[in-house]
Design a protein around this motif. Structure first.
Motif, short mmCIF file in Angstrom:
data_model
loop_
_atom_site.label_atom_id
_atom_site.label_comp_id
_atom_site.label_asym_id
_atom_site.label_seq_id
_atom_site.Cartn_x
_atom_site.Cartn_y
_atom_site.Cartn_z
N PHE A 158 -3.95 3.26 -2.41
CA PHE A 158 -2.76 3.61 -1.64
C PHE A 158 -3.11 4.47 -0.43
O PHE A 158 -2.43 4.41 0.61
CB PHE A 158 -1.74 4.32 -2.53
N MET A 159 -4.16 5.27 -0.52
CA MET A 159 -4.59 6.07 0.62
C MET A 159 -5.09 5.17 1.75
O MET A 159 -4.76 5.37 2.92
CB MET A 159 -5.67 7.08 0.21
N ARG A 160 -5.89 4.16 1.38
CA ARG A 160 -6.37 3.22 2.39
C ARG A 160 -5.20 2.44 3.00
O ARG A 160 -5.15 2.21 4.22
CB ARG A 160 -7.38 2.25 1.78
N LEU A 161 -4.25 2.04 2.16
CA LEU A 161 -3.09 1.30 2.64
C LEU A 161 -2.25 2.17 3.58
O LEU A 161 -1.80 1.71 4.65
CB LEU A 161 -2.25 0.82 1.46
N TYR A 162 -2.06 3.43 3.21
CA TYR A 162 -1.28 4.35 4.06
C TYR A 162 -1.94 4.53 5.42
O TYR A 162 -1.28 4.54 6.46
CB TYR A 162 -1.12 5.70 3.37
N ASN A 163 -3.27 4.68 5.43
CA ASN A 163 -3.99 4.88 6.69
C ASN A 163 -3.86 3.68 7.62
O ASN A 163 -4.01 3.81 8.83
CB ASN A 163 -5.47 5.18 6.42
N LYS A 164 -3.56 2.51 7.05
CA LYS A 164 -3.37 1.31 7.87
C LYS A 164 -1.94 1.17 8.36
O LYS A 164 -1.70 0.85 9.53
CB LYS A 164 -3.78 0.07 7.07
N VAL A 165 -0.98 1.40 7.48
CA VAL A 165 0.42 1.11 7.84
C VAL A 165 1.19 2.35 8.29
O VAL A 165 2.23 2.24 8.94
CB VAL A 165 1.16 0.44 6.67
N ARG A 166 0.72 3.54 7.90
CA ARG A 166 1.33 4.81 8.32
C ARG A 166 2.79 4.95 7.90
O ARG A 166 3.61 5.50 8.63
CB ARG A 166 1.22 4.99 9.84
N ILE A 167 3.13 4.42 6.74
CA ILE A 167 4.44 4.64 6.14
C ILE A 167 4.23 4.94 4.67
O ILE A 167 3.19 4.60 4.10
CB ILE A 167 5.37 3.42 6.31
N PRO A 168 5.18 5.60 4.00
CA PRO A 168 5.01 5.93 2.58
C PRO A 168 4.87 4.67 1.73
O PRO A 168 5.73 3.79 1.76
CB PRO A 168 6.30 6.68 2.23
N VAL A 169 3.78 4.59 0.99
CA VAL A 169 3.53 3.42 0.15
C VAL A 169 3.22 3.81 -1.30
O VAL A 169 3.24 2.96 -2.18
CB VAL A 169 2.35 2.58 0.71
N TYR A 170 2.92 5.07 -1.53
CA TYR A 170 2.53 5.53 -2.86
C TYR A 170 3.79 5.71 -3.71
O TYR A 170 4.66 6.51 -3.36
CB TYR A 170 1.79 6.85 -2.73
N PRO A 171 3.95 4.98 -4.83
CA PRO A 171 5.19 5.04 -5.61
C PRO A 171 5.47 6.46 -6.14
O PRO A 171 4.57 7.19 -6.53
CB PRO A 171 4.92 4.07 -6.77
N ILE A 172 6.75 6.80 -6.11
CA ILE A 172 7.22 8.12 -6.56
C ILE A 172 8.05 7.95 -7.82
O ILE A 172 8.79 6.98 -7.97
CB ILE A 172 8.07 8.77 -5.46
#
Length: 326
Positions: free
Chosen positions: A240-254
């Motif tokens: 999810f950290m790699r994905l966030y660095n690419k899309v720059r939106i919240p992606v990590y489930p809460i």
């Protein structure tokens, strides 16, 4: 009566032939906590859209409302008060919300509130509501750009002065004598912080440049048990950290929405000092927030103990400085 009994027996026989009722009951009991845990955050999403609905209705019927409220002609002030009352009621009932150090916020004039960003910054909604109701002061807020792509957020941001913010726009807000809230960690800290409450600012000094240029004091801010109210799932962090660095939106489930005790601590103002560089000021503010965390937060955070903090007897027994687990 006998016919009804026969119908019930027939239904029971039919259901039992297709469904294992004992297994179904076990599965229901097993999954209920999991379902509730992930559905509770939707309560807060719903509250945000209730806020939008109230503001939209107010905007749509403002002429009627303004005629009814002759003593206050500010377009958004009445609408903000209505929404603030909703959020403050939720804060008091659901989290037993308190604000410690409100006297550190000036009655008038500028101040920059720098805060630790939880998984969901619900504490800032609560603080802003309390400030509006008790101090008649609105906290202007800097929000991430992705928020402004969400349906309904435009109305909320217009009413509560939420903006993406640049150094110059933030300086202008402060020079106009307003309160401004910034989280240097932003969405990154929200997504990848944990119950050890480490600051994830990644050398951001923009807020320090703002404070120095506006010659405004900085008020450090931290909310106790914030990470126990909402948390990220503990798996696939690197993905999810790699994905966030690419899309720059919240992606990590809460998950979460637990009714833990929330207390917002506002520290002593860090006054303007022209001898400080932005990096020096950033370090000074980070130290002040870390001191608030070490003084008032149990480390690592515990959801169970944070729930028990709602009980007055437990709060007295656990009051004082929390020991940090190394």
């Amino acid at each position: 009566m006998e016919v009804l009994e026969n119908i019930v027996k027939t239904l029971q026989s039919l259901l039992s032939s297709y469904i294992d009722l004992d297994y179904s009951m076990w599965l229901y009991r097993f999954l209920t906590p999991l379902i509730v845990t992930f559905l509770l955050p939707l309560v807060f999403v719903a509250l945000i859209y209730i806020s939008f609905l109230v503001l939209f209705i107010y905007k749509l019927h403002r002429q009627v409302i303004m005629r009814a409220v002759q003593t206050d002609r500010n377009f958004w002030r009445v609408g903000r008060k209505i929404v603030a009352a909703i959020w403050d009621a939720h804060a008091r009932i659901y989290h037993g919300y308190e604000v410690i150090g409100l006297e550190n916020v000036p009655q008038e004039g500028p101040a920059l509130i720098v805060y630790y960003h939880g998984a969901i910054p619900i504490d800032m909604y609560y603080l802003n509501s309390r400030m509006l109701l008790q101090r008649e002061r609105l906290i202007y807020t800097i929000g991430d750009r992705f928020l402004f792509k969400l349906p309904g957020w435009g109305t909320i941001s217009e009413a509560f002065h939420v903006s993406p913010g640049t150094v110059q726009s933030c300086v202008s807000i402060l020079r106009d004598g307003n309160l401004l809230a910034i989280s240097p960690g932003g969405v990154y800290e929200a997504q990848f912080g944990d119950h050890y409450y480490e600051l994830l600012w990644r050398n951001r000094v923009g807020f320090a440049k703002v404070a120095l240029e506006a010659k405004a004091p900085i008020i450090p801010c931290f909310t106790q048990n914030l990470r126990e109210g909402f948390r990220q799932v503990g798996i696939f962090r690197n993905f999810f950290m790699r994905l966030y660095n690419k899309v720059r939106i919240p992606v990590y489930p809460i998950y979460g929405g637990f009714p833990v005790k929330f207390r917002t601590y506002l520290g002593k103002p860090i006054e303007y000092d022209e001898t400080l560089t932005p990096q020096d000021l950033q370090n000074k503010v980070a130290t002040a927030i870390e001191d608030l965390i070490n003084q008032h937060q149990r480390l690592p955070g515990s959801i169970l103990l944070a729930l028990l903090d709602r009980l007055p007897a437990f709060r007295r027994a656990s009051s004082g400085i929390k020991k940090k687990v190394e």
